[in-house]
Design a protein around this motif. Structure first.
Motif, short mmCIF file in Angstrom:
data_model
loop_
_atom_site.label_atom_id
_atom_site.label_comp_id
_atom_site.label_asym_id
_atom_site.label_seq_id
_atom_site.Cartn_x
_atom_site.Cartn_y
_atom_site.Cartn_z
N ALA A 176 20.71 21.72 54.03
CA ALA A 176 21.09 20.31 53.99
C ALA A 176 19.86 19.42 54.07
O ALA A 176 18.80 19.83 54.56
CB ALA A 176 22.05 19.97 55.15
N VAL A 177 20.03 18.18 53.58
CA VAL A 177 18.95 17.20 53.67
C VAL A 177 19.57 15.80 53.75
O VAL A 177 20.58 15.52 53.11
CB VAL A 177 17.98 17.30 52.47
N ASN A 178 18.97 14.95 54.58
CA ASN A 178 19.32 13.53 54.56
C ASN A 178 18.09 12.70 54.90
O ASN A 178 17.07 13.22 55.36
CB ASN A 178 20.51 13.20 55.49
N ARG A 179 18.17 11.38 54.68
CA ARG A 179 17.00 10.52 54.81
C ARG A 179 16.53 10.36 56.25
O ARG A 179 15.35 10.12 56.50
CB ARG A 179 17.31 9.15 54.21
N GLU A 180 17.42 10.49 57.21
CA GLU A 180 17.05 10.27 58.61
C GLU A 180 16.54 11.54 59.28
O GLU A 180 15.57 11.50 60.03
CB GLU A 180 18.26 9.73 59.38
N ASP A 181 17.19 12.67 59.02
CA ASP A 181 16.87 13.92 59.74
C ASP A 181 15.96 14.85 58.96
O ASP A 181 15.48 15.84 59.52
CB ASP A 181 18.17 14.67 60.07
N LYS A 215 23.53 15.39 53.86
CA LYS A 215 24.25 16.21 54.83
C LYS A 215 23.29 16.61 55.96
O LYS A 215 22.07 16.51 55.83
CB LYS A 215 24.82 17.46 54.17
N ARG A 216 23.84 17.08 57.05
CA ARG A 216 23.04 17.55 58.17
C ARG A 216 23.60 18.86 58.67
O ARG A 216 24.81 19.01 58.82
CB ARG A 216 23.04 16.52 59.31
N SER A 217 22.72 19.81 58.92
CA SER A 217 23.12 21.10 59.46
C SER A 217 22.74 21.18 60.94
O SER A 217 22.59 20.15 61.60
CB SER A 217 22.49 22.23 58.64
N LYS A 218 22.56 22.37 61.46
CA LYS A 218 22.45 22.58 62.91
C LYS A 218 21.05 22.40 63.49
O LYS A 218 20.91 22.03 64.65
CB LYS A 218 22.96 23.98 63.26
N CYS A 219 20.01 22.68 62.69
CA CYS A 219 18.66 22.71 63.23
C CYS A 219 17.68 22.09 62.25
O CYS A 219 17.68 22.42 61.06
CB CYS A 219 18.26 24.16 63.52
N LYS A 220 16.85 21.18 62.74
CA LYS A 220 15.85 20.57 61.87
C LYS A 220 14.75 21.57 61.56
O LYS A 220 14.24 22.25 62.46
CB LYS A 220 15.25 19.33 62.54
N VAL A 221 14.37 21.65 60.28
CA VAL A 221 13.32 22.60 59.90
C VAL A 221 12.10 21.92 59.30
O VAL A 221 10.97 22.34 59.54
CB VAL A 221 13.86 23.68 58.93
N LEU A 222 12.29 20.83 58.52
CA LEU A 222 11.16 20.16 57.88
C LEU A 222 11.41 18.66 57.80
O LEU A 222 12.55 18.20 57.71
CB LEU A 222 10.95 20.69 56.46
#
Length: 252
Positions: A176-181, A215-222
């Motif tokens: 997933a990717v979104n502008r905030e996270d 979208k946002r998933s469970k853990c930030k990676v990048l």
């Protein structure tokens, strides 16, 4: 067989297998293909499953936890469209890295058909299976603990194995990717590999279908800035491209 009995069997199968096909259900239930299609549409309206081409799968809220094969068929046409854009970024002589994930398994199929004189480094066992068919591609499979659900290796041994390489280009399959996270994923065992490759590659390309945008998933990676370009299918609006470009991420 009564309608509610068919629905119970279908639901049990999709929970066991993550994805089911209409012909298989037709044979199992001893009903016509049209009857199965009607049952699936009704179950989709009830939120019990999601209809896909030729069958059904777990709803999006459950799909992130389903196995590799279950996710592989979801949006496979969009994943292939995004994967084909990746080919233009590969040059003869390149060292190319692929992490685990269903999109990279599809990308590997495209690479096997169209790329020559490159080296591919991967922990993605499904991708490796496809690339073994291409005699003009040198394949390096990174070892480690095997995760059968993800069809990949993982863990400290895996990360250390990638440490021997500085790829010309890395293609990352992320959830997933979104502008905030930024970029997020639910595969906690894969996050170390993703971050390592992003730090050590000359170019970093995320390859994702457009259903994963915003979208946002469970853990930030990048962070968005950690990725050179985001390769997606044609389902991204010009407005979305503009807003992400303003945040420093180009969507191709």
């Amino acid at each position: 067989m009564l309608h509610h009995e068919r629905m119970e069997i279908i639901l049990r199968q999709v929970q066991l297998q993550s994805t089911v096909k209409i012909p298989e259900l037709s044979r199992m239930l001893h009903v016509s293909l049209d009857t199965v299609r009607r049952d699936l549409r009704e179950m989709e309206r009830a939120g019990l499953l999601k209809c896909i081409r030729g069958g059904a799968c777990l709803p999006e809220s459950y799909a992130m936890f389903s196995n590799f094969r279950g996710r592989e068929v979801v949006h496979s046409d969009l994943k292939r469209e995004a994967s084909r854009k990746a080919l233009r970024h590969i040059q003869p002589g390149d060292v190319v890295a692929l992490n685990a994930g269903t999109t990279n398994a599809i990308l590997a199929q495209e690479m096997a058909a169209h790329c020559r004189n490159i080296t591919v480094v991967t922990n993605n066992l499904a991708a490796a299976t496809a690339l073994m068919q291409a005699e003009e591609i040198r394949l390096v499979v990174i070892g480690g603990e095997v995760d059968p659900r993800e069809q990949a290796t993982c863990g400290a041994i895996c990360a250390k194995g990638f440490g021997r390489f500085y790829p010309d280009v890395t293609f990352l399959s992320i959830h997933a990717v979104n502008r905030e996270d930024g970029f997020t994923d639910f595969r906690l065992a894969e996050t170390e590999v993703i971050r390592f490759l992003a730090r050590h590659s000359r170019q970093v390309m995320a390859v994702m279908d457009s259903s994963k945008l915003d979208k946002r998933s469970k853990c930030k990676v990048l962070e968005l800035s950690d990725v050179t370009s985001l390769l997606m299918d044609g389902g991204v609006t010009e407005e979305a491209r503009r807003t992400y470009r303003e945040r420093g991420l180009r969507i191709e």
